[in-house]
Design an enzyme around this catalytic site. Structure first.
Site: not given
Length: 419
Positions: A77, A80, A209, A250, A275, A285, A287, A317
């Site tokens: 990002h 980031d 996304e 997702h 991702d 989420d 992950d 991700d």
């Protein structure tokens, strides 16, 4: 067992990780288009109900560690690595120069950049808020990210409109919000065309996304299918530049089938980026690392992608668990995630080439016959009878895929102990 002294714990983790086997060399890992996000490695274990469990880590260390592991690509990002207040200012150029140096020194390339449009207070009502100043700021942010992407040599820009929605019904006009969001994407594509021409580079692939839940109560573009409809809505001035970045979890979160969502994106020619992670249906989420929850589903996903020529990035991700130390993030989390992906990818190739699966699939596609050359195409009963036995091959194919996943196709069996 006696308590393990603090100064011996890292050695224990490393020894047991090595004992697990099944790892690949950094050189082998680099052969795959796998990217490591800045945010994933820098994740400190914090969440809505969780305090951080790991110290902060900067991008130089993340890129260096990725290079050592053999992750050849990096993504980020904008905020980031660049403080919000430095975006578009002199400090941004200094940070970009440091990023270029770190990437070059560690043999890592930037594959993707994305814009944070969900965390800062300015996005409280989304990047497509009613206030014109917010929308103009959103255009600046995505255009600036495009410029940073070209400076770093990226090929992809990703947009997650997670704050594009509402908490209470009637608070926004959805039609206006979607039009305003399209204006930001149009601004990004226009700037991309301009910068790419100046630099003699191809334009970026712009990837949407989707996510069904979080952070808004209701999301305007919650699934990849919604994104496809949005791209085809006529609101985008350069729809050919815009595709999808589906995320495995997702698509799973809302109860959908990731493989089916990917197939629809492939059919539309819009699967640009992917991702990869893992998790559970109808949950938040989490992950989790790829293949730790649904390895059979992942095998099927990769069979689909290999069968239909997907050659884009696989972006890691995911969030290393908050129970994992900073040492463990790079000793266990990322190496094991990459290695599971490689193994599943190669297993998918094995499944595609498997003679049993091929013969069963070919038979299903050929269909059955009752032996009469003049079969009536309107005779439903005769057609059903001619194909009834062949349909059993669906279950046989599934059995064979599990055999490949477990190594049973190579003769692995367990001796049964008599009680």
């Amino acid at each position: 067992m006696k308590p393990v002294p603090i100064d011996q714990q890292q050695a224990l983790v490393s020894r047991l990780m090595h004992a697990c086997g099944g790892s690949y060399s950094p050189e082998t890992r680099r052969k795959y288009y796998i990217s490591g996000p800045q945010w994933a490695a820098a994740y400190q274990g914090q969440a809505l109900f969780h305090a951080p469990t790991r110290p902060a880590i900067g991008f130089e260390d993340v890129i260096r560690k990725y290079g050592e592991i053999g992750i050849g690509y990096w993504s980020t990002h904008d905020t980031d690595v660049i403080p919000t207040e430095a975006l578009g200012r002199d400090q941004q150029g200094e940070i970009v120069a440091r990023l270029q140096k770190a990437l070059s020194e560690n043999g890592v390339k930037c594959s993707m950049v994305t814009t944070e449009t969900f965390y800062h207070a300015v996005w409280a009502a989304s990047p497509a808020a009613e206030a014109p100043a917010v929308r103009e700021y959103a255009k600046f942010r995505v255009q600036n990210t495009v410029e940073v992407g070209h400076e770093l040599g990226a090929g992809f820009a990703v947009y997650w409109p997670g704050s594009l929605g509402y908490y209470v019904q009637g608070a926004i006009d959805e039609m206006d919000t979607l039009r305003w969001y399209a204006e930001a994407l149009n601004a990004a594509c226009d700037r991309d065309i301009e910068v790419a021409a100046k630099k003699g580079r191809p334009t970026l692939k712009h990837c949407l996304e989707a996510k069904p839940f979080e952070p808004q109560a209701e999301i305007l573009l919650p699934t990849s299918d919604a994104m496809l409809a949005f791209i085809a809505s006529g609101l985008l001035t350069h729809p050919e530049m815009v595709g999808l970045n589906p995320e495995y979890l997702h698509e799973l979160m809302w109860g959908g089938a990731p493989r089916a969502a990917l197939a629809r994106a492939l059919l539309a020619g819009k699967l640009f980026h992917f991702d990869i992670n893992d998790g559970y249906r109808l949950k938040h989420d989490v992950d989790i690392g790829v293949g730790l929850v649904n390895p059979l589903d992942w095998l099927n996903v990769l069979v689909l992608l290999r069968s239909h020529g997907y050659n884009g990035p696989f972006n890691l991700d995911y969030k290393p668990p908050r129970t994992t130390s900073q040492f463990g993030v790079f000793e266990v989390s990322f190496p094991s995630a990459v290695d599971r992906f490689i193994t599943l990818w190669e297993m998918a190739g094995e499944a595609i080439a498997d003679p049993i699966i091929k013969e069963a699939t070919d038979a299903l596609k050929a269909g059955g016959s009752d032996g009469n050359s003049g079969n009536d195409p309107r005779d439903a009963d005769a057609i059903a009878k001619a194909n009834r036995e062949l349909l059993t091959l669906h279950e046989l194919i599934a059995h064979r895929l599990v055999q490949i996943l477990l190594g049973l196709d190579r003769g692995r069996v367990f001796s049964i102990q008599k009680g």
